[in-house]
Structures are given as C-alpha cells and as structure tokens.
Design an enzyme around this catalytic site. Sequence first.
Site, short mmCIF file in Angstrom:
data_model
loop_
_atom_site.label_atom_id
_atom_site.label_comp_id
_atom_site.label_asym_id
_atom_site.label_seq_id
_atom_site.Cartn_x
_atom_site.Cartn_y
_atom_site.Cartn_z
N LEU A 103 0.82 -1.21 0.00
CA LEU A 103 0.00 0.00 0.00
C LEU A 103 0.86 1.26 0.00
CD1 LEU A 103 -2.30 -1.67 2.59
CD2 LEU A 103 -3.04 -1.06 0.28
N THR A 134 6.07 0.73 2.11
CA THR A 134 7.14 1.48 2.77
C THR A 134 6.48 2.51 3.68
OG1 THR A 134 8.71 1.20 0.98
CG2 THR A 134 9.05 3.08 2.42
N LYS A 209 15.38 0.02 4.77
CA LYS A 209 15.03 0.68 3.51
C LYS A 209 15.19 2.19 3.62
CE LYS A 209 11.90 1.53 -0.14
NZ LYS A 209 10.62 1.34 -0.80
N LYS A 284 8.95 11.26 -0.39
CA LYS A 284 8.16 10.53 0.61
C LYS A 284 9.09 9.74 1.56
CE LYS A 284 5.58 6.38 1.33
NZ LYS A 284 5.40 5.02 0.77
#
Lengths: 336, 336, 336, 336
Positions: A103, A134, A209, A284
Amino acid sequence: MAASLWFRGAAFSRRYWSRRLQPPATNLAAVCSRSMASKTPVGFIGLGNMGNPMAKNLTKHGYPLIIYDVFPDACKEFQDLGEQVVSSPADVAERADRIITMLPTSINAVEAYTGTNGILKKVKKGSLLIDSSTIDPAVSKELAKEVEKMGAVFMDAPVSGGVGAARSGNLTFMVGGVEDEFAAAQELLGCMGSNVVYCGAVGTGQAAKICNNMLLAISMIGTAEAMNLGIRLGLDPKLLAKILNMSSGRCWSSDTYNPVPGVMDGVPSANNYQGGFGTTLMAKDLGLAQDSATSTKSPILLGSLAHQIYRMMCAKGYSKKDFSSVFQFLREEETF
Amino acid sequence: MAASLWFRGAAFSRRYWSRRLQPPATNLAAVCSRSMASKTPVGFIGLGNMGNPMAKNLTKHGYPLIIYDVFPDACKEFQDLGEQVVSSPADVAERADRIITMLPTSINAVEAYTGTNGILKKVKKGSLLIDSSTIDPAVSKELAKEVEKMGAVFMDAPVSGGVGAARSGNLTFMVGGVEDEFAAAQELLGCMGSNVVYCGAVGTGQAAKICNNMLLAISMIGTAEAMNLGIRLGLDPKLLAKILNMSSGRCWSSDTYNPVPGVMDGVPSANNYQGGFGTTLMAKDLGLAQDSATSTKSPILLGSLAHQIYRMMCAKGYSKKDFSSVFQFLREEETF
Amino acid sequence: MAASLWFRGAAFSRRYWSRRLQPPATNLAAVCSRSMASKTPVGFIGLGNMGNPMAKNLTKHGYPLIIYDVFPDACKEFQDLGEQVVSSPADVAERADRIITMLPTSINAVEAYTGTNGILKKVKKGSLLIDSSTIDPAVSKELAKEVEKMGAVFMDAPVSGGVGAARSGNLTFMVGGVEDEFAAAQELLGCMGSNVVYCGAVGTGQAAKICNNMLLAISMIGTAEAMNLGIRLGLDPKLLAKILNMSSGRCWSSDTYNPVPGVMDGVPSANNYQGGFGTTLMAKDLGLAQDSATSTKSPILLGSLAHQIYRMMCAKGYSKKDFSSVFQFLREEETF
Amino acid sequence: MAASLWFRGAAFSRRYWSRRLQPPATNLAAVCSRSMASKTPVGFIGLGNMGNPMAKNLTKHGYPLIIYDVFPDACKEFQDLGEQVVSSPADVAERADRIITMLPTSINAVEAYTGTNGILKKVKKGSLLIDSSTIDPAVSKELAKEVEKMGAVFMDAPVSGGVGAARSGNLTFMVGGVEDEFAAAQELLGCMGSNVVYCGAVGTGQAAKICNNMLLAISMIGTAEAMNLGIRLGLDPKLLAKILNMSSGRCWSSDTYNPVPGVMDGVPSANNYQGGFGTTLMAKDLGLAQDSATSTKSPILLGSLAHQIYRMMCAKGYSKKDFSSVFQFLREEETF
C-alpha cells in the site's frame, strides 16, 4: 474505554517502543497451525503499479490468490485470470492465512489492518501477515503489536527496486520480524524477489530501507553537485565520472545510475529522466527518514537538507521525473 | 619586483580566467629543447609528509634529485643519501629542467614559483614544472600563465591517496595541462603513483581532485548519518552495512572505509580514527570546493553544508582524527 | 470496532485533517449551560515549572482550583494553600467545568484527555478545556474532535515566555478554537498572561507558536553566525550589534537577547547562558515544526537545518543552557 | 608593470593579513597637506545606478566633480551639468585629492586603483580615497596598503540602502580606516547618506556590511519559511505577521519588509517583487560572506545555506526580483 485507545499513533508509539526494545514473543503454538507446505491461497491487498506484477509472480509460482483493492478496477485483470476477488481486507483474512499487503502510505496500511473491515476483523490465529508497503517503522511496530494480540504474526518487508524489478521478480525484500518466521516469509517473497534479507526485529525492514534511501538521496545529490561543479570547471563529464569511479568518490549514483546525460546508457538521465524512481517517491521516503530521525533524536544534517531539496523539486515541476533529475535542477544557468 | 607580479590571487584570476576560456598555446619550440630521454636530475621542492616518500620513489627509479625545502631539516635525510640540496627554488630551477612541487597551500605554491627566489627567477626555457600541491584551480591557471611567459610548461597534478600510498608508490595523479606534455609528466609521476590520469587543460587536475573529495565528504557524512540512524532504529551495524553495500546506498565510504567501529578491519574506524585522511585536510579541500563553486556560481547545497560540518569538527577536537570520525561526532548521545 | 479506532495518531490525523479544512461546528446549546459569571472552581492539570506559577496566578485572581499532577509532590504546595487535590484527570473533570492542562509532550496531553482515567471519562457537557501544552497542531485538532463528541469545547492555547513571565503573569497565549468561546478562555488566560491572541481555528495557536519559535531559532543562529564572523573580521561586538540593530539585520535576537557575552546586560549570554529558554526545549519545538512541515509538504530549508543544529547542541553538552548559547557552540576555535 | 603588482587577490591577502593584525600606521604629515576646508573638486569614479545619484548629491552640496566611468555614456549627463569628465582614474587623481569610488566588484575596484591608468599612477600625497564598493574586506585591506605606500589614505565605506536611498541622500555608510581621518570622510559621505558609522580599522566597513546582509538573508528566508508554514497550517498571513512582530520571531524582514503579498503596503512583495534589493546582489554579498568565513575558518551553517538558496533562485528566474521573493520561490505548490 475506546477513547483512550484512540489517540496513540505514530508519535506515541515511537516513544513507547523506544522503551520496549524487545519485540513481543510470538505465540508459537498458534503459528504452527498455519498451512505452509502446500500451495494454499495467498491473500494480496493492494494491486497498484507494484502490487500488480508482484501478485502475478505469485500466481506464476502456483499460488492461488484472494485479492482486494480499494479500486475494483485494479482487481479486474486478476478476476479474468480466475483469481478470487473479495470485497474487503477482512474477507481476505477470512479466506487466506498468508496475506501480503502493498500500500502507498502508513495510513492506508493502518486502514487495511485495523479499519472497520480490516484484516484484524477476521484474521485467523497463526496467520502470517506480511506488509511490503514502505511506511514509518514505528507504525509497523504498532501494527505488529495489534496483530500479535490476535494470535497472528506480522512482518514488515518493504521492497527495493522499481516496477521493472517487480515484473521480472528481481525485487529486494528487507524483512523485519520474528526470526523463526523468516523461512515462511521467504517462501512467498522469494517468488517475487531475488534477494530476501533478514534485518532483525519488526520495523527493521523499514529501517533498512529508509536508511538506504536516505544515503542514496544524499549521494545522488552529491554526485549531481560534483559533476556540475566539475563541468563548470572545465572537465569532460565522461572523464570526470571515470575518475570518480576509480577513486573514493565512487558510489552507486556515479557508477551505475549517473545523473548526467551522455555519461551512461540505459539510465533515466539518458532518457530525459523518464522512468526510474520518481522524485515524489524519494521525497516521501526522506519524509519517513526525517520522522524517524526526529523521534530517535538522531542528527541527519545532510539527510534533512536532501529532504528539503527533493521537496522543492516536487514543487518546481520535477515530481514525475526520476530522482536523478536533481542534476538538471541544479544545472540551470543563472540568467540576467 | 617580478615576484610581486606573481601574487595575483584566486579572486582575481577566477574572474579573469572565466573570460578567457581557452588556455594559452604552449611554446612548443622551447619545450622540445628539454632533456627527457636520460635520467637527468629532477628538482623536488617540498619534502613534507607526502613529498618525502614521493621523492624517495623517484630516487629508487634512478633519478638524481635537486631538492629544496623551507625547513632545512626536511632535506637532511636526502643529503645523507647523496642528493643535492640547494638553498632556494630558483637554485633548483637553475640545475634541473624538470621540477616537482609538493606544498601545503596556494600561497606556498605561489611563493615557490613567483617569490623573490622563486622558480621563475631562473627557470630554463622548455622546463617542465609539475605542481602536485592541492590548491585552487584558479591559482594553477594563473601560475601556468606566468610559467608560459618564461617559455616553460606548467602542469597541475594533485594526488589522491595518503602517506601510505605515497610510500608504496600507489598514488593517483590527476593531471591538467597541455596534452602533448602528458607523456613527459607521466614518465616521472609513474614512478610515484600507480594511476596517472589526464584530465584536460591546466586546472582540471585540481578540479577533478576537488570534485572527488567533495563527493567523498558528502557520502562519508551521509554514510555516518544513515548508519547512526539505522543503529538507533535497532539495526545491527554490520548487517546494515551489508544491506547498503548490496543496494543503491553503496559507496566507497560504506563498502571500503566504513566509519562505524566494528564493521570493518584495517580502516581508521577500527583504530580510534587514527591515521587516514585528517579532518583538517578535508576541511581545507572543501574550502577549495566552496571557493570554486562561488566563483563559477555552481550550487553545492550538500557540499557547502559538508564544508561547515568539517569546519565545526575541527573546532570540536576532531582536527587530527580521520575524516570518518564524523560518525563519532554525530553519534554522541543527548544527555540531560 | 475498537481496533479500528486505535491506529490513528499523528501521522493519520495530519492527512485526515488536511482533507477536512473546516473545524467541526460546536454544540452551542451544551456550551451555554457552563458556568461563567461567578468564580467557580477551575481545574488545573500539570503543575510543573510552568504550570505551578500559572495556577498560582489563577488563585490570586480568586479562582478556587481542582488540581492534579502525575507527581503527587507537585500538588503538595497547593494542598497546603487549601486547594483541592484529586487523583486523576477524570476526577478534575467531574468537579470543574473549566480545565487548563499544561503538559510537556503530545503523549502526556493525549493521556490526560483520553487515558483510562482521562478528562473525557467524566467531562461534563459544555465544559471548556484549554490545553496550554506545546504539542503537534495535528494532535490538538484530534483532541478537539474527541472533546467535541462529548459535547464540550477544546481550545489550544500554548504560551510564549518562560518561568519568569509565568510568575509575573506576563505570558503570551496564542489561542486556537471556536471564536465564540474566545471570551470565555480570555477570562482565565488573562489572569496568567498579558497577551491573549486569538489565532483562528483549533490548532492555529500551536501553529503560531511553532512558526514563531522556528523563526526565532533561525534568527538566533543567524545572529550568532553574523556576530562571530564579524568579530573574527575585526569588528568590536558591541559596535557590530549596534550597527545590525540600526540596519536591516535587526531582529529580536540581536536587539533584545544578544547571544554574545558583554554586549547586553540581563540576558542569558551575560550569565554564562544560565536561565532563559533551554536548548532542549528549542530542539523539541523545532521537531514539531519539522513534523508539521513534512506533513504539509512545506519546504523549510533553514528551519530544518536549525533543528539539526539544536539537536547536535543537545548532544554536545548544551542541553541545559539557554538557546542563545549557539554563539558559544559556533565560537570555539579550531585547535591543532 | 607596476599595475600588475596590484592584482594580488583575495586568497593571498587573506592569509597575508591574518598574520599582520595591525593595520599600517598612516603617514599623518602627508595627510595634513590635503585640502579640506573649502569645496575643492571631488573625484568620483563609477557612475552606475548607485554612483549616479550619489554624485548628484555631492554637486547639490556644492562640490565640483571630476568624474570617470568606463562607459562614457554614464558621464554624459554630468558633462551637460558642467562637471569635468576625464579619461582615466589616473586623471581623476591628478585633479582631485578626495576621490570616491563606487564599483560593482572587487576586480573593478582593483583595476580602478592599481590598473595601468589607475588612481595610484598619479595620486597625490595626502589624498583621501574612499571606496564605497561592496567588496571582499581582504581586498580592501590590500588596497589600503598600496595606497599607504603612496602616502595617501584609503577608507572602505560600503553603503546600505538602495537606489531610492541614494537619490534621497539617505544611505548608511559603514566606514573602515584610520580613525583620525573619519571626520574628513564624514564631510563627504554626510552629503550622500543620513548615517555614517565608524566601524574600525580598514576592512571593517565591508565586514559590517557583509555581516548585516548575511543576517538579513537568513532572517528573510526564515520569515518566508515561517510565514509559508503558518499559512499552510491555517493561519491568516496578516495575523501571523502581527503575532511574530509582537513576539521573539520579530525581525526587520517580518515587521518592515514582509515578504508575503497582502501583509504590508509599499514593499516589494506588494508590487510583484519589483524594485528593492535584487536577488543577484544578495547572492553576490553572500558570496563575499562565504569567502570571508572560509578564510577566517568561521562556521556559517545557515549563512552558507542561504547563499546556496539565493544562488539557486538566480538560476530559476528570480535574479531580477527583490530578494524577498524567496517567499514566492518556496511557496510554489507541489503538483502531480
């Protein structure tokens, strides 16, 4: 009673978890009852640009799917392929004991898990829930806690690699969660990616990440600045790239994904910065890094400035270009 | 009187040169008269930490030396070895038609070339003057112009690699100057380094070095920030380094010179940040990058902030530590 | 059902509220039933460094208090004065229909309002709840929404001014909430502060404070950098301050709170940076600014760097000093 | 030949002067012979946007002018008014013993003083040479030294205030040089400005201006960031400005020159950022601040970033707008 539950969220969970370093023990008895050996249906929630090819790779490996997406159109293609489409995350959880979610934001993930018709409404004891979105690691931790209360297992497994890697099954998964469950996660993730890396407790997949992408953003901007300065000082771009790549300035952004048009083939800079990893997505991820740094009181001087630079680029018409277009952004000449 | 001519500095030359994009043509007739084939004496000015082992490597290759250093003690060792010590740069120029200079700052280089007893006072027509100091490329260009007026040839050839590489003859030289003279420079530089890279017109050797070191500083700080953030988010440092190094965050600072103690052996972070490339030297190189960026109006957002960070570190007790100690600088915990 | 309530928090509410720009209408019928004319008891939750003198000023104006603090010792002084001490925020809400909360963080505020024994457990319809804590405006908005559901009114009213201003009743309150209720809030806040400013809808009080403090941090660091640079260039600090203050560099940090020792009397820089507004508190406020900027996608290049600078200062021994000690932090000389 | 002596630039002089902290003693005997009492002709070199109205104010006060500009057209207007136009700075120096120079860059100033036909070629002993250009303080110091060698006096006197203030005679002059000569300088400068401030030894006039403008740039960007963030958080811009101006965020950029359209009248933000102080000029001054900070090893974290921001603005079409247009630059919304 409900009210008090309400207002915990990211800000709270950060502080809460920083005091509880140990992840909660998993209910192994429950876990063991989960089907693993045969190819029982796998739930898949979120069939967007990334989720679509990922889910297809699961079907190629013989897994029947139970799928859901807030946009019914996103499911149509799978319906035509004979996969089962249901009308809510709860319905997915009722029919599958292994579920993958993919998502766009923390809030979508929270909704899918804990919303009115969320997974947790009908999740079976012992289910394995893998979130490949993420999102803020603090949210992952909180989701894990709620999932655990229902006797199920949660793992965060964000991916690295874009749509191309998703199609070819070459994604990298960074996985956080109880180590005993890693093999079970690997069985599914290995169908969609060529690297599945165990990172530690829940949230560390996200952490890995975020840290990687922050460093990537920093070295990309650094490469763009250094290449631009060198060119203005009279250096040939190809030669400068070659020198950097044999020296201590070498980085992935200089040797594999050089942002200067004409230096390399087959990268976004050779194609007017089309394709690749969009500036908006990088902004983001840097926002997530910023949030994590603020809550853990970690100084990120360059990371923070990189965030602001990508933020500005989004406002200056670069939002849909590959993030290496920062070279173009910096390159513009002063005019009088 | 002529000496004073020489001290035109960076600010002027920047503007001046920005209007004269073409480097001056070299007087080839004069150049051809220079001795090259046999091992005639080579002049060496500046026998410091770097110059000393560099000069020794020249003697190992059979070149007799004519040497000078402002500190007579620095010459003693060479005198004992039978090399000829003279009392000024001018005297070096009188006795050798190939000279290498290795000096700490722009001003030292300007003094050595154009001072009262500088090289230019007695330089022979056709001499090859190679400056291996790391200085402002605008100063290199201006020196080149003055040297050319005397019918000689100037090349800038700053080095990458520290004292260890200087000793083992494994330096990298980045060379700027007339391409026809590169082979002549290579003959000497090849005795002291394993890489001798031609970068373009005069000043581009400096430019290449400055750009590399700016990118190096940026990725080192970025690596330190990412590793520190990851550790605070619960990741194991070794594992995080491994993940970065197989991903797009990979850079020389993460895979070859990791700043986190315990991640790698044989690097300064494994030895309390002793040895290596000092914070003060990095701050100096970033100052040169800043000057070059200001004069060419090139935006270097991260480079500029990296400069300020190393500047602060110099003031906080890190001046003599390796530049990877930025991890330690950022790591300190908040205390109350 | 409860589960779905759970995971909203800061991250969620930001996005949620950005889509709902209009604050919910207040239940005026309920509000009108609240006592306002006479000096009925006022609840006060949070009797720390700031809350203590603020509450005392209310008693001086004749308001009986119902008080609560998680640390019973903080209440003792008031008990001795004859004020009523109760054992939970809920108990305060049961006995008072006007309550002021003054708490250190978002999470403490959330707990006080929505915790197991929080205000909302026993709040009366029409009560006026004023939160003077400095917290994320997104959390204020979410608290307001929950309070509204109970038929009560919530206003955010963070303060500017330190312990001294709290004692002398000279705080500035920046108030967000339904404008019709502002007069009611002013009645109480006017006992504790000399300025009570209406800022707009709920959350704008926090927004105003955050914006002010971000600009304050930026101009303080800017003043410190300019003063330090000027001194190093040979200017007398007092003279430089005078010049700035008659020119366009003038700001509160230069003319009222100069960070350079010896320039002004009666400011923290004249007293080894004791007292004043602590570096830790500034770092906290900048963290809130950062969060708000990230969630509204507002570029704050200098604000973000100011945040990182105060973050570093906290880790380098400056956490308890006044925030003007950034001058001292920057001033340290490089040593070799 | 002597002219070339002159072009020693910033890099050299910085280092040189940092070792010679004491300014050279002035030759007072020579100085005393200068005419001061009567209105003898005053030389004026540089009749650009600023120089033109400044020179006119001198004529209004009854001083005959000897003028020179590299662009003959710039002198025509004065010739028509009956002032004497000559063909080089040397010719000005031959005819006037008080000279004011108003030039755009360090290099123009160096040329005017030390060029082939520069002032120093024919300067009379005891002359007073006042440079109102904004240049590197290190260059001012070097010019002063050369002027002193000729038995004349040099003062740096950069101005604050734009074309409007130049016309109305309301400039501020920041003056560096021997204090004994300040009264003599004041006689002339007072005709062109309403504030003439003595700052200390030669170079401190420049230093004061640079420090002021760096702080101005920082607080302007800070104001723009704070206003933009506040607006996005729901605050009314006028109200926010009012709150900042009564609080600790107050600064000249918020209360006198607010960058948000609609907040104030009569400022560039009310007129599409026309007029005022151009972004290019601010970028130039920040470049000088950067140079000075690098050479004195002064950390300027925000100043350095402000420099980069104005540098970028120059490349994005803001070069001719007032420097308060940074609000517009930051404000642009992200689009998708």
